[in-house]
Design an enzyme around this catalytic site. Structure first.
Site: not given
Ligand code: ATR
Length: 285
Positions: A68, A105, A137, A226
């Site tokens: 993307k 999106d 994202g 989502i």
């Molecule tokens: P996408 O691009 O699909 O949105 P991503 O960039 O991997 O996916 O983002 C995942 C989100 O879930 C992030 O906001 C992540 O928080 P961090 O920025 O601190 O990594 C959040 N996330 C994933 N696991 C988590 C957890 N155990 N507790 C809190 N937030 C979590």
């Protein structure tokens, strides 16, 4: 012989994508002589795969992980929405042969909420603060979508505060305040909110649950997750139990696909229960 209109989705991996089932359902419903296929494209091969689109008679393509962002450097034009989100999920071959990138999106997120909570959306959630959990994202798309409907305050709550702060800087609008908040403040962020959107992976099948006390969330606030596997996440179940309108995540996938289908195949397709069921059946396989 009439021309077969071609489109598809490029990703790596891509076999899990529900987009072929989704677009395939619409192609059949509208009787369009077209195809929509999943193309596994390794990151190194993206430039040549995109360069071949026009010559191979494609109307365009969807892009999924990990393409993307990188696709943005490989197209002729990028619209304002994709530019602000910093990622493209839809490419369209124009009549003059140039390649245009957009991101649907934000549109999908807003249209999904509109379908289930039209009055609240029309009232801009009573002008109250809107809360986004996460800063990846999907959160970027949510932020752009919510800024564009005229939100006055958006709170981005993320485990890594620095990511929330970086995200807060992408919308420049003097009528909108965007606050970055840490994960430990998540319950506090819900006070007075008109909308809560979870864009984190928490609550998804195979992931940790989303631990969130909804106690401070006003009872009329709309809650949108989502995550759509499972369809009824812990967050949505908890929201429904206390009477909050709850909007599941599958509709975002369905609505974001409309713009691509319209651009490639010339029909604005309908999102309805038949489509939902077709996509859910594909997910179950
Ligand atoms: P996408 O691009 O699909 O949105 P991503 O960039 O991997 O996916 O983002 C995942 C989100 O879930 C992030 O906001 C992540 O928080 P961090 O920025 O601190 O990594 C959040 N996330 C994933 N696991 C988590 C957890 N155990 N507790 C809190 N937030 C979590």
């Amino acid at each position: 012989m009439s021309e077969v209109l071609r489109a598809g989705v490029m990703g790596w991996p891509v076999s899990h994508s529900l987009s072929p089932a989704l677009h395939g359902h619409w192609l059949q419903r509208y009787g369009i002589a077209g195809t929509y296929e999943a193309f596994p494209v390794e990151p190194d091969e993206l430039p040549s795969a995109i360069a071949r689109l026009r010559d191979e008679g494609f109307r365009g393509t969807n892009l999924t992980v990990p393409h993307k962002e990188s696709a943005m450097a490989l197209v002729d034009t990028i619209d304002d929405t994709a530019r602000r989100i910093g990622a493209a999920n839809t490419l369209v071959v124009q009549d003059d042969g140039t390649l245009a990138a957009t991101n649907t999106d934000a549109y999908g997120l807003i249209e999904n909420i509109r379908a289930d909570a039209p009055e609240q959306l029309a009232a801009k959630f009573s002008g109250r603060p809107l809360v986004i959990l996460g800063a990846g994202g999907a959160a970027r798309a949510a932020l752009v979508g919510l800024a564009d409907i005229g939100a006055t305050e958006i709170r981005i709550v993320n485990r890594t505060l620095a990511r929330a702060e970086a995200l807060a800087g992408i919308v420049a609008d003097q009528d909108l305040v965007v606050r970055a908040m840490g994960w430990e403040d998540r319950a506090r962020a819900l006070a007075d909110a008109g909308l809560l959107v979870n864009t984190t992976t928490l609550g998804m099948q195979g992931q940790a649950p989303l631990e969130l006390d909804l106690g401070t969330l006003p009872a009329d606030a709309v809650v949108n997750d989502i995550v759509y596997a499972p369809l009824e996440t812990g967050l949505l179940a908890a929201a429904r139990q206390r009477g909050n309108p709850a909007v599941d995540g599958l509709g975002m996938l369905l609505h974001q696909a409309r713009a691509g289908f319209r651009a490639w195949f010339g029909i604005d397709p309908e999102v309805d229960d038949d489509l939902r069921n077709a996509v859910l059946a594909a997910r179950a396989q």
